[in-house]
Design an enzyme around this catalytic site. Structure first.
Site, PDB file in Angstrom:
ATOM      1  N   HIS A   1       0.817  -1.214   0.000  1.00 39.76           N
ATOM      2  CA  HIS A   1       0.000   0.000   0.000  1.00 39.76           C
ATOM      3  C   HIS A   1       0.852   1.266   0.000  1.00 39.76           C
ATOM      4  CE1 HIS A   1      -2.165   3.289   2.076  1.00 39.76           C
ATOM      5  NE2 HIS A   1      -3.149   2.923   1.276  1.00 39.76           N
TER       6      HIS A   1
ATOM      7  N   CYS B   1      34.066   7.270 -26.781  1.00 37.40           N
ATOM      8  CA  CYS B   1      34.059   8.383 -25.832  1.00 37.40           C
ATOM      9  C   CYS B   1      35.138   9.408 -26.158  1.00 37.40           C
ATOM     10  CB  CYS B   1      34.217   7.884 -24.398  1.00 37.40           C
ATOM     11  SG  CYS B   1      35.729   6.953 -24.107  1.00 37.40           S
TER      12      CYS B   1
END
Length: 802
Positions: A419, A741
């Site tokens: 819940h 990169c």
């Protein structure tokens, strides 16, 4: 005995704050503001505690109520408790009010009408228990308020209903748990002129989120303020600096519904007019006016105050409808000896010093800080204040009003579908559940009054207010009405990553449309944070400095980018660079060509350096395991041989860093041996990141730092392109990814096109090139699809096969 002690009704201007025993906290406060202060309060009167006791005695209800309460065998049996409390409330409502008491209320209502020059004015009838709103015995919120009441008969009836509200299930259970006899509590009903609210809300003379006494906070909604208390509407939020009386923070929330009065009595919900839904409920001048009242009320009472206000639709006038002591920070700062007017926030801690208190499952992402309130029994929900951190065993649906006020939620139990997890995600409240499953229960580790920072993205709770982590969530929202142009970027199949060195820039660049960090350079952390050689720190007995400072810097980037992946390149200093760190001279050789010397992987397994390498790995583990930042992956630079790859990954495995679905190990592809032996390297890694600078240097035999041959250095050389194309082909056969990169995609868009044509998985560029590269990649991908469809695209005549 004075006439005041025997009166059934007292007017607000006859009351003072010390009259709590006569009319309860709410009514006495309304009286104090009316009789002794220059703040606007809707006029009215209050029935007295004596009147309530007289009613209960004359009707013979005391004995009946006591008998019913004594019949309760088990207060934990909610059905039994509800049944008995309903019987008690019905007895009170159905009893005939003594004529003299009813006449007192009727006469006072008629006098109010005369004083206000109105016939049968609309009033609000608010309950005020004699023990209500006191810091040590607060029953706030357990009794009722009735709005838009008209006519003497209805007022008398509502007063009687207020009396019955002392016996709601929750209030009765609470008194039983507190061993508070019901005869010790009496109820006053404050009857005051109704404000026909077009806006209303609450304000505090202290920032309840952090205890900052230099600020006033004001929440505002359209219509009646009950929808703030019920949590049905998220209010606009304003923070005002007490000294400058300027609004320093504002958050305007779209409000779609409001509670309004019905002309003939009662209230109803309606839609906020479309043109107002995204407008602030209050003007800036009204916010400042309210802040002035808050300052005056705090000054008069000599403590932090919790106030309610309303903006009248007919007169556009602001009214203060309630003021009571703020309990959490008043008590906490009093215990610490902090004066109300100070700006002392001793709970702020540096990120590097933040201690982890408890961990759990990240049920609803977000970052928040606040004062803990541990609630281990639902009956204590009423104590919960807006902006606190709710800590409990587990929530259930009746906790929702409290949950809506929470800065964050932490539970002992539950999983990702419990819940608390579901509701907090819907309400976008940071939430961590199931702390017990991580080895420590939140209710044991945290106490009411503690200040914590909740990193619910990663399931970690830190002690204190880690301000640097919260900065990006506290950035001021755009001013209402400000037009902000939105940039859009087409989705791309080829990932566009970002290169980053300085962690301090992570928050600044986190909003860029990058798919993650393709290269985080660890060297920056050494030169900016640590400054000392790792072997020197080990010798000095401070290896933890390496671990903690590396972890701090890495975590800043990982947090800012989460859940997007971050690839950390492990240390790749050359010996000349290491030598510049404090103590480095002792440990570093003098190499004539250190670009090709003792760097990257060759250090990691070397007996002279392995101890330092293990500190790097410990920092990575701390970020992933302790901070919960599972988006962190690593990359090994400058591996020369397959044997080195095997040695280094074995060390990592021994240190607890094992490749899996959530942890990737990549290699920098910068040496020709990678390309030639990619099929053998594949078994030790998850993918490659091409370092185009070093790869070009080593393929062309051209020192990239040598100006004499600089003109020969070009990453677009066919040898480099063939090597890249071959690596992608071999890597993909074994399910390994390939990225780049280096600087080349940033400088040469046509090189990016070649990479996409070759099937590269990611390109990683500098932050200033992310947007442009994202657009370029989308353009090139669309061109490929168009050419494929038409069969009429330009043909690249170059043979890239090796």
């Amino acid at each position: 005995m004075s006439s005041r002690d025997t009166a059934n009704v007292l007017w607000f201007n006859e009351l003072h704050r010390e009259d709590v025993n006569l009319v309860g906290g709410k009514s006495s406060s309304l009286g104090e503001m009316t009789s002794s202060m220059d703040v606007p309060v809707p006029y009215g009167f209050a029935t007295t505690a004596r009147a309530y006791r007289y009613f209960m005695h004359q009707t013979g209800l005391n004995d009946k109520v006591n008998a019913l309460l004594e019949s309760i065998k088990d207060y934990e049996n909610s059905d039994e408790l509800h049944k008995v409390c309903e019987q008690i409330r019905n007895l009170i409502i159905e009893a005939k009010m003594p004529d003299d008491l009813a006449n007192s209320i009727t006469t006072a209502y008629a006098e109010l009408a005369k004083k206000m020059n109105q016939s049968d004015p609309f009033v609000a009838v608010r309950s005020s228990a004699t023990a209500e709103d006191l810091p040590n015995a607060s029953f706030a919120g357990q009794q009722e308020s009735y709005l838009n009441i008209k006519g003497a008969a209805d007022v008398v009836n509502r007063v009687q209903q207020c009396y019955s509200s002392l016996f709601t299930d929750r209030a009765t259970y609470y008194r039983h748990k507190q061993h508070f006899p019901h005869e010790k509590v009496a109820l006053s009903a404050a009857v005051q002129m109704m404000v026909f609210s077009k806006a209303s809300g609450i304000m505090f003379s202290v920032n309840v989120a952090n205890g900052d006494a230099s600020k006033i906070v004001i929440d505002a909604v359209f219509g009646l303020g009950e929808y703030i208390v019920l949590g049905k509407v998220t209010p606009d939020h304003f923070v005002i600096d007490k000294q400058s009386m300027k609004i320093v923070e504002r958050n305007i929330i779209k409000q779609s519904v409001e509670l309004i009065r019905v002309p003939n009595g009662g209230t109803t919900e309606q839609a906020v007019p479309t043109e107002l839904q995204e407008q602030p409920a209050l003007t800036d001048s009204q916010v400042i006016e309210l802040a002035g009242y808050a300052k005056e009320i705090e000054r008069h009472y000599g403590g932090y105050m919790d106030m309610e206000y309303a903006l009248d639709a007919n007169t556009n006038r602001l009214w203060i409808v309630q003021a009571r002591p703020e309990t959490v920070w008043s008590q906490r700062n009093k215990e610490k000896g902090i004066a109300n007017d100070t700006n002392n926030d001793e709970n702020v801690v540096a990120e590097a010093d933040a201690k982890i208190v408890v961990r759990g499952l990240p049920a609803s992402p977000g970052l928040a800080s606040g004062v803990v309130r541990v609630i281990d029994d639902p009956s204590a929900i009423d104590k919960f204040k807006k902006g606190e951190v709710l800590v409990t065993f587990m929530t259930s649906p009746d906790w929702v009003p409290a949950m809506k006020k929470a800065a964050a939620i932490i539970t002992n139990n539950g999983g990702m579908t419990c819940h608390a997890a579901i509701v907090s995600r819907e309400m976008q409240i940071p939430c961590i559940v199931g702390t017990e499953s991580k080895g420590a229960t939140a209710t044991d580790m945290l106490k009411t009054g503690d200040v914590v920072t909740v990193d619910a993205k990663n399931g970690v709770v830190y002690q204190g207010k880690v301000e640097s982590m919260l900065k990006k969530t506290n950035q001021a929202a755009p001013v209402a009405g400000q037009v902000v142009a939105a940039e859009t970027f087409a989705p791309t199949a080829t990932g566009v990553m970002m290169n980053l060195g300085d962690p301090e820039l992570a928050d600044k660049y986190a909003s860029l449309p990058a798919d993650g960090i393709g290269l985080m350079r660890e060297e920056f952390l050494w030169t900016s944070y640590i400054h000392e050689h790792p072997l020197y720190l080990i010798e000095q007995g401070h290896p933890e400095k390496v671990v903690n400072m590396l972890a701090e810097g890495i975590a800043k980037v990982a947090r800012a980018m989460a859940p997007r992946p971050v690839v950390l390149r492990l240390s790749d200093f050359k010996s000349s660079e290491y030598r510049k760190l404090k103590g480095g001279e002792k440990y570093e050789p003098h190499e004539s060509a250190d670009l090709l010397g003792w760097r990257g992987a060759s250090r990691y397994y070397d007996p002279k350096y392995i101890g330092a390498f293990k500190l790097e790995l410990a920092a990575v583990k701390k970020v992933r395991n302790e901070f919960g930042l599972k988006n962190l992956n690593v990359m090994i630079p400058f591996i020369r041989t397959v044997a080195e790859a095997q040695k280094v990954t074995a060390i990592m495995r021994d240190e607890g860093l094992v490749r899996n679905a959530d942890f990737k190990v990549y290699m920098m592809a910068e040496i020709p041996s990678y390309i030639i032996l990619a099929d053998q390297f594949n078994q030790f890694i998850d993918g490659y990141s091409i370092g185009s600078n070093d790869l070009t240097m080593l393929l062309l035999g051209c020192d990239r730092n040598n100006d004499t041959v600089a003109n020969l250095f070009d990453e677009r050389n066919l040898a480099v392109k063939r090597a890249i194309r071959h690596l992608i082909t071999v890597a993909h056969k074994d399910g390994k990814t390939v990225s780049i990169c280096g600087q080349t995609p940033s400088e040469y868009p046509e090189f990016t096109n070649f990479l996409i044509q070759s099937g590269i998985d990611y390109v990683s560029v500098n932050p200033d090139m992310v947007k442009e590269t994202k657009r370029n990649v989308a353009h090139f991908e669309q061109r490929i699809m168009l050419d494929k469809t038409t069969g009429r695209g330009l043909q690249d005549q170059t043979d890239y096969e090796w």
